[in-house]
Design an enzyme around this catalytic site. Sequence first.
Site, PDB file in Angstrom:
ATOM      1  N   THR A  40      -4.248   0.966   3.207  1.00  0.00           N
ATOM      2  CA  THR A  40      -2.647   0.423   2.646  1.00  0.00           C
ATOM      3  C   THR A  40      -2.126   0.092   4.079  1.00  0.00           C
ATOM      4  O   THR A  40      -1.445  -1.012   4.162  1.00  0.00           O
ATOM      5  CB  THR A  40      -2.179   1.369   1.908  1.00  0.00           C
ATOM      6  OG1 THR A  40      -2.881   1.734   0.571  1.00  0.00           O
ATOM      7  CG2 THR A  40      -0.692   0.908   1.306  1.00  0.00           C
ATOM      8  N   HIS A  43      -3.335  -2.730   5.635  1.00  0.00           N
ATOM      9  CA  HIS A  43      -2.997  -4.191   4.944  1.00  0.00           C
ATOM     10  C   HIS A  43      -1.412  -4.473   5.285  1.00  0.00           C
ATOM     11  O   HIS A  43      -1.227  -5.776   5.320  1.00  0.00           O
ATOM     12  CB  HIS A  43      -3.175  -4.132   3.459  1.00  0.00           C
ATOM     13  CG  HIS A  43      -4.586  -3.652   3.007  1.00  0.00           C
ATOM     14  ND1 HIS A  43      -5.321  -4.750   3.237  1.00  0.00           N
ATOM     15  CD2 HIS A  43      -5.012  -2.698   2.240  1.00  0.00           C
ATOM     16  CE1 HIS A  43      -6.506  -4.392   2.565  1.00  0.00           C
ATOM     17  NE2 HIS A  43      -6.555  -2.950   2.142  1.00  0.00           N
TER      18      HIS A  43
END
Length: 344
Positions: A40, A43
């Site tokens: 995450t 990203h």
Amino acid sequence: MKALVKSAPGPGLDLLEVPTPEPATGEVRIRVLRTGICGTDLHIDSWDPWAQATIHTPQVIGHEIAGLVDALGPGVEGLTLGELVSVEGHIVCGRCRNCRAGRRQLCPNTVGVGVNRDGGFAEFVVVPATNVWQQPADLDPDVAAIFDPFGNAVHSALAFPVLGEDVLVTGAGPIGLMAAAVVRHAGARNVVITDVSRPRLELAERMGHVTRAVDVATESLTAVVAGLGMREGFDVALEMSGAPAALQSMITAMAHGGRIALLGLPTGELPFDWVRVVTSMLTIRGIYGREMYETWYAMSVLIQAGLDISEVITHRYAAADFRAAFTAAQSGHTGKVVLDWTQL
Ligand code: ZN
């Protein structure tokens, strides 16, 4: 305090001086010792379409957190200043049907620490007291920091019974490696892990929990199944890669009635053979996050019972060297990468 901030839309992160947060009613302030880098976070760093749609800048990110209880907001009981804790990164609403039934991992109103509110790539982080998991004082803080992804692994690995079963794990990233360790510990017969990264497959072999670590770029899963003397295919599979090819080969490698837990997030359309799902009578279950807090209980007792996940942490960096840490994590060839917030 110092914190890693997505300060404006676009790629990159900044290590900035920001105000130290104060715990409100029911909240706890934690002095952060270690924070793991999650997919995450990659990203958010690279500012992909998911991050563009999700993150409101400025935002302190990071959600795989271990630290020491530093201050208690009004009304908080049962925690002691200075004790070692990990953080559950999903804050649930407590009011929806699933929350009120005790199925908090299914809350549709989840707020993510380090995604929707300030996170733990920082010297201090504030979270609700209910999101704190107390740890033994002698637990390695590096291991305490990866309880969030370890929880993903345990939640997936224990989604279906694995005692005596043949288990396929697609994706030898940190969560796949930990899931393989858990299903081995839980009594699986054959544990086969697949990837296309040699360093990750070698790490899987070194950790010693898998029957075979298979490079699917050079070896066919069908040949591996035959070589292990498995006549009907895998009983349980854990998809940890998000790779369309992995899911497709998994579906064809399953025994009739096989059960699949899906954790890997595909980045685009994911075509696969629904006919095979029907005719092989497969069960597919999506897994997201951890059961609060049954998975956390399972993690703590697995560690106490001797399960060692520390080898999955392959890279450690001072927080000041965050760029080198993110570059390593982005390479796809590491195990878990952890930042040390006592080194700035
Ligand atoms: Zn809820």
